[in-house]
Design an enzyme around this catalytic site. Sequence first.
Site, mmCIF file in Angstrom:
data_model
loop_
_atom_site.group_PDB
_atom_site.id
_atom_site.type_symbol
_atom_site.label_atom_id
_atom_site.label_comp_id
_atom_site.label_asym_id
_atom_site.label_seq_id
_atom_site.Cartn_x
_atom_site.Cartn_y
_atom_site.Cartn_z
ATOM 1 N N THR A 219 35.419 49.403 38.551
ATOM 2 C CA THR A 219 35.914 48.462 39.167
ATOM 3 C C THR A 219 36.031 48.652 40.441
ATOM 4 O OG1 THR A 219 37.186 47.406 37.234
ATOM 5 C CG2 THR A 219 37.724 46.564 39.481
ATOM 6 N N ASN B 8 35.805 44.740 45.692
ATOM 7 C CA ASN B 8 35.210 43.298 45.708
ATOM 8 C C ASN B 8 34.352 43.223 44.530
ATOM 9 O OD1 ASN B 8 36.321 42.544 48.130
ATOM 10 N ND2 ASN B 8 34.862 44.003 49.384
ATOM 11 N N ALA B 9 34.387 43.793 43.515
ATOM 12 C CA ALA B 9 33.647 44.092 42.413
ATOM 13 C C ALA B 9 34.460 44.158 41.141
ATOM 14 C CB ALA B 9 32.368 45.054 42.473
ATOM 15 N N SER C 216 34.955 41.243 37.688
ATOM 16 C CA SER C 216 34.407 40.638 36.772
ATOM 17 C C SER C 216 32.883 40.554 37.316
ATOM 18 C CB SER C 216 34.663 39.220 36.634
ATOM 19 O OG SER C 216 35.977 39.008 36.000
ATOM 20 N N GLU D 137 38.684 45.560 30.585
ATOM 21 C CA GLU D 137 37.131 45.491 29.737
ATOM 22 C C GLU D 137 36.639 44.071 29.752
ATOM 23 O OE1 GLU D 137 38.956 48.029 29.942
ATOM 24 O OE2 GLU D 137 38.348 49.458 28.014
ATOM 25 N N THR E 170 37.735 39.936 31.551
ATOM 26 C CA THR E 170 38.806 39.085 31.290
ATOM 27 C C THR E 170 38.677 38.089 29.994
ATOM 28 O OG1 THR E 170 37.808 37.558 32.742
ATOM 29 C CG2 THR E 170 39.414 38.899 33.635
ATOM 30 N N GLU F 135 38.095 35.004 30.279
ATOM 31 C CA GLU F 135 37.091 34.102 30.536
ATOM 32 C C GLU F 135 35.550 34.814 30.477
ATOM 33 O OE1 GLU F 135 40.879 32.925 31.970
ATOM 34 O OE2 GLU F 135 39.831 34.793 32.208
#
Length: 389
Positions: free
Chosen positions: A136, A139-140, A142, A373, A375, A377
């Site tokens: 992560t 700006n990165a 999901s 790991e 979301t 969504e």
Amino acid sequence: MAGTESPATHLNFDLSEEQALLRTTVRRLAEEVVAPRAVEMDRTSTFDMSIWEQMRELGITGVPFPEEYGGAGMDNLSYMIAVEETARVCGSTALTLAAHISLGTYPIHAFGNEEQRRKYVPDLASGRKIGSFGLTEPNAGSDAGGTETTAVRRGDHYLLNGTKIFITNANIGQTFVATAKTSAEPGAKGISAFIVERGFKGFKLGQKIEKLGTRGSDWAELVFQDCEVPAENLLGQEGEGFRIFMKTLDGGRISIGSMALGLAQGAYERAVRFAKERVTFGKPIAHHQAISFKLADMAVQIEAARHLVYNAARLKDAGRPYSTEAAMAKLFASEVAMKVTYDAIQVLGGYGYTTEYEVERFWRDAKLTTIGEGTSEIQRLVISRAIVQ
């Protein structure tokens, strides 16, 4: 806590003798060693390394890795049981263990060459060193294909530049798997994975991150400023990083599902115990239908989550496809954890809102499981793609 476990615990889920023994071992460690320190770790936002040392001694830090690489030689279901039992008393400790095994050690064992495995996995699986995973970025998240960290080949090494954020085990870890762009190709193309050691020139830790829950789990930024990584520490081939971390996250999702399951179980047990002891209107509140029905719903939800989590682990152990099932397990178990921990607070009423009874900590810790790991969504995206492809 007798009499407060879900039916699945009593049925034992057809566990092997080895798996049942591991459950007993980890449960004893969790209740006798981890639980008494959980509140202080949460209060101080510090992981107690003495817990790690005792996990090491019992072989818990390398449950699913072969004995020849310093592991316990057990299966993935055993590993999930270890995470579940730990989370039953402390989400922070469970997350520390899960990040070390699923994210820090697994990709090296699964995708590294034999030289890399021999060099790194024994120290990690034995717990002599702690692993971490740098994916992560600011700006990165999901959209992991939006990785901005770069890696440029310079002779016998790469120069890494960029920042990773929300990295579990950052301050206590010694071995990191990190992703970086090795080409200018857009999106996921051109992302590669590297094994980075704490002492590499140009690698430093950034800001420690304070957070809502899992406060005893160590999080911080990783900062690469012309970080020199030997070329032989490239994991797989250039451009394979996206595939590596997607496979890594598949397994990690089962472990986060296990963590969610343990948190739900722990909160449920506390709610049942309180409901049997707390008397209102002349009888224990467990005998009021408003409470007894709530407890029944909690038990059903936990039971269903356990089926999904264990099934995903068994599919992985059997060498069968499990990506969709891992996403299902993680999605369902994490949202069950949020619901059950919330209801546990409600059962305890004003007591549940205080830190003394700990269910508020379980609720705060559970929130992480709907994010880490991938979301909820993202899990729905993974599942829906499998349905409509």
